[in-house]
Scaffold this active site. Sequence first.
Site, short mmCIF file in Angstrom:
data_model
loop_
_atom_site.label_atom_id
_atom_site.label_comp_id
_atom_site.label_asym_id
_atom_site.label_seq_id
_atom_site.Cartn_x
_atom_site.Cartn_y
_atom_site.Cartn_z
N LYS A 1 -18.30 -33.31 -13.52
CA LYS A 1 -17.31 -33.83 -12.57
C LYS A 1 -16.05 -34.37 -13.25
O LYS A 1 -16.02 -34.65 -14.45
CB LYS A 1 -17.95 -34.86 -11.64
CG LYS A 1 -18.79 -34.16 -10.56
CD LYS A 1 -19.40 -35.09 -9.55
CE LYS A 1 -20.16 -34.24 -8.49
NZ LYS A 1 -20.98 -35.08 -7.61
N ARG B 1 -28.90 -33.92 -10.59
CA ARG B 1 -28.42 -32.65 -10.03
C ARG B 1 -27.41 -32.08 -11.02
O ARG B 1 -26.34 -32.66 -11.21
CB ARG B 1 -27.77 -32.94 -8.67
CG ARG B 1 -27.24 -31.72 -7.94
CD ARG B 1 -26.54 -32.14 -6.65
NE ARG B 1 -26.04 -31.01 -5.90
CZ ARG B 1 -24.88 -30.41 -6.15
NH1 ARG B 1 -24.12 -30.82 -7.13
NH2 ARG B 1 -24.50 -29.38 -5.41
N1 HH2 Z 1 -22.08 -33.18 -5.56
C1 HH2 Z 1 -21.55 -32.01 -5.12
C2 HH2 Z 1 -22.14 -31.33 -4.05
N2 HH2 Z 1 -23.27 -31.79 -3.46
N3 HH2 Z 1 -24.97 -33.41 -3.31
C3 HH2 Z 1 -25.52 -34.56 -3.73
N4 HH2 Z 1 -26.65 -35.02 -3.16
N5 HH2 Z 1 -24.97 -35.29 -4.76
C4 HH2 Z 1 -23.83 -34.88 -5.40
O1 HH2 Z 1 -23.36 -35.59 -6.31
C5 HH2 Z 1 -23.21 -33.65 -4.97
C6 HH2 Z 1 -23.83 -32.93 -3.90
C7 HH2 Z 1 -20.32 -31.47 -5.77
O2 HH2 Z 1 -20.61 -30.66 -6.86
P1 HH2 Z 1 -20.74 -29.05 -6.83
O3 HH2 Z 1 -21.78 -28.60 -5.86
O4 HH2 Z 1 -20.95 -28.58 -8.21
O5 HH2 Z 1 -19.30 -28.55 -6.39
P2 HH2 Z 1 -18.67 -28.04 -5.02
O6 HH2 Z 1 -18.77 -29.14 -4.02
O7 HH2 Z 1 -17.24 -27.70 -5.38
O8 HH2 Z 1 -19.46 -26.83 -4.58
#
Ligand code: HH2
Length: 284
Positions: free
Chosen positions: A227, A262
């Site tokens: 992040k 995660r």
């Molecule tokens: N972060 C993201 C998405 N979903 N869910 C939970 N429970 N906790 C988190 O910290 C979290 C999440 C964002 O990361 P990512 O899925 O890699 O990116 P994007 O939202 O651009 O798909």
Amino acid sequence: MTPSQFDAWLLSPPPLGRPLVMGVLNVTPDSFSDGGRFDSAERAAARAEEMVAEGADLIDVGGESTRPGSQPVPAEVQINRVVPVIAALRKQGAPVTLSVDTTRSAVAEAALDAGADIINDITAGRDDPGLLPLVARRRAAVILMHMQGTPATMQDDPRYVDVTREVAEFLRQRARAAVAEGVEERRVLLDPGIGFGKTTNHNLELLRRMTDLAALGRPVVVGTSRKGFIGKVTGVTDPAERLFGTAATVACALANGAAVVRVHDVGPMSQVARMVRAIQTGRG
Ligand code: HH2
């Protein structure tokens, strides 16, 4: 980890049981670090299998990017993205527990029908009033996450008086709301929502004071992987290059009581998790 093993783990998460590694599988064209890489169900399912081989206990399948500035994706589009992947993984019999990253009950229901076990809702049941009753009816597990604002605007000017206390209070209230809707308490997991309406300092403080969140008595899920705040601290601009910064946050979160991390880089972070656990228990 199979769904029945996950069910048993819910009865003895850390500090008794071992922490779990959740692999991120974004079936989206626009996610901040892996968007567009898994644009077919076959490619996505193959990546999930790879993550299981690397040590993932859980896989979180998402059909909507929630990066800062992103806009909501219609439920039908999310369903068309995530359901074929979940169905393919269930057909292949992968020994893994599957989570779906959505705020919409229609997507959650289609995912549960296809074989998902956990609903990961970044709005903690506030976006769609049908979501928590669905989780209750289907006896699924749910991740309730804290977010200030919405993805479209959350990073504009996030403010708190005491971020850890406010996040803890929010999570306590949302857990109570879920139980009031009929969700079994033992199937509720909590997440401080690193990067969701938080400055770098807010994120750092949440990691430092993670023990206050673990004290809520439910397993804490933490998503720091690649992040922006890691880029701010380390100066690494490419998210895919933020491996060592991510490793530091994962080690710190686990040492301070987190139960699930995660992550995108499952192999390296599984090693970090095993090492932290060995230090904590004194058993190699
Ligand atoms: N972060 C993201 C998405 N979903 N869910 C939970 N429970 N906790 C988190 O910290 C979290 C999440 C964002 O990361 P990512 O899925 O890699 O990116 P994007 O939202 O651009 O798909």
